[in-house]
Design an enzyme around this catalytic site. Sequence first.
Site, PDB file in Angstrom:
ATOM      1  NE  ARG A  52     -12.830   4.285  16.930  1.00  0.00           N
ATOM      2  CZ  ARG A  52     -13.052   3.922  18.159  1.00  0.00           C
ATOM      3  NH1 ARG A  52     -12.618   3.003  18.872  1.00  0.00           N
ATOM      4  NH2 ARG A  52     -13.874   4.859  18.907  1.00  0.00           N
ATOM      5  CE1 TYR A 104       4.227   4.656  -2.821  1.00  0.00           C
ATOM      6  CE2 TYR A 104       3.455   4.210  -0.598  1.00  0.00           C
ATOM      7  CZ  TYR A 104       3.318   4.907  -1.777  1.00  0.00           C
ATOM      8  OH  TYR A 104       2.583   6.124  -1.828  1.00  0.00           O
ATOM      9  CG  ASP A 176       3.735  -4.137   0.944  1.00  0.00           C
ATOM     10  OD1 ASP A 176       3.100  -4.656   0.172  1.00  0.00           O
ATOM     11  OD2 ASP A 176       4.060  -2.793   1.098  1.00  0.00           O
ATOM     12  CE  LYS A 201      -0.828   1.058  -4.896  1.00  0.00           C
ATOM     13  NZ  LYS A 201      -1.536   1.887  -4.108  1.00  0.00           N
TER      14      LYS A 201
END
Length: 386
Positions: A52, A104, A176, A201
Site C-alpha cells: 500500500r 468530467y 487534469d 485513458k
Amino acid sequence: MKKYHKKNIATKVLHAGNHPEEGSGAITPPIYQTSTYIQKSPGKHNGYEYTRSHNPTRTRLEENLAAIENGKFALATASGMSAIMLIMHMLPANSKIICGDDVYGGTYRLFTTVFHERHQFIFLDTTDTKNVKKVIKKEKPQLIWLETPTNPLLKITDLKALAEAAKKEGAVTVVDNTFMSPFFQNPLSLGIDIVVHSLTKYINGHSDVVGGAIILNNKKNYEKLFTLQNSIGPSQSPFDSWLVLRGLKTLAVRMRTHQENAVKIAHFLEQHPQVERVIYPGLKSHPQFKLASTQMNGFGGMITFFIKGGIRAAKKFLENVEYFSLAESLGGVESLIEHPAIMTHASIPPKIRQQLGITDNLIRLSVGIEDVDDLISDLKKGFKAV
Ligand code: P1T
C-alpha cells in the site's frame, strides 16, 4: 529520474523507470506481485515495507510519469477519481476552490456530492480569462481546478495566464491533463502546480486498466499526498502499474495516429450536411484555435459534434456505428463513441447541462488508431441509418 528530463517524450516513455532488473538483466521490469517485504531486523529493509505504501513496479511507473510530465514527484493511484480525491483531502477544511464549469461528470459529482460539505466550490467558465482573474483576486481561493480541453465540450483555458494570476494570490493550480496526455500538453512547464491524469485513458491506452496519477514539483505537497494515499489506501496495484508501464511505451506513436485520424474525421464531420457543429481544437472554427495552437503541441484525438435531428437522431446514429464502440471512457487504441448527457455526464443536473451546452444531440468521439477510411465509412453508415 532527472537525467531524462531533457529527452524527448518518445524516448522517456521507453526508458524512464524502465531500467532492466538487476538480478537477471531482464529488459522488461518484473511485476512485483507482493503485498509485503522481508526485513532483516525490525525497521531494517530495502525501502519497501508494504505494497500500500510502496511497490517496486509502482515506483518504476511513478518515475516514468514524473519524467514525461516534467515533474519531480509522481503518485500512481487506483483510479483517476482517487487521485482527485487525494488532492481534495490535501486542502484545509473550508477551502475555496474555483473549478471549470465543464469537467468530467464524475469530477463534478465528487465535488458536489462528496466534498461540498468540506469545501466551497465556485464553478466558472475558465475560458474567460479576464473574469477568472477578477474572481481569483476577489475570492482568494486555495485551489483552482482546470480541465483543458474540457470534457466533453473541448473548451481551452489559458494556463500560463491563470497560473500567474493564481500565484499572485497564493492559490494552488491543478490541471487534469487526461485529454491531451503528456505527449500534447505539459501544464507544469506552463507554471501549473499539479497535474492529474486518469491513467485509464491515453497513458495506458489499451482500455484494460483503471488508474490515476498526480505529478508535481513541490516536495511538501508530495509528502502530504503520499501520507494521504498511504493512509486512505488508493494505491495502484503492481499488475496494473506494470500494464500502464507497458502501454506507455507506445504513447508517442499512438498519440500521433489518434491525432492524424481525428483531424481527418473532424474535417469530414464539418462538411457533413447532417452535422450542426463540430468541436475539435485543431479546427480553425474552434473559438480558441489560436490558444490551442500555442499552448499545446497538438490537438489530440477527442471530437464532439452536434447531430441534426435531436435525441432520436443521436440514438439512431449511436446504435448503428460498428467500429466506434458505444461505451464510456476514451483514449484507448480502439475508437469509442458516447452520449455525454445520458452516459458520462448524467450526474450533472439537466438544467446545468443545458446551460453548458451538453445537449441531447451532442455526441463524443474518442478516435482510435484504426484505418481512418474505415472509421469514416463507419460514421457514414451511422448517418445513413438516421
Ligand atoms: O475513470 P477514472 O480513471 O477514475 O478517471 C476519472 C476521470 C478523470 N478526469 C477526466 C478528464 C476523465 O475523463 C475521467 C474519466 N472519464 C470518463 C470515464 C469518460 O468517459 O469521460
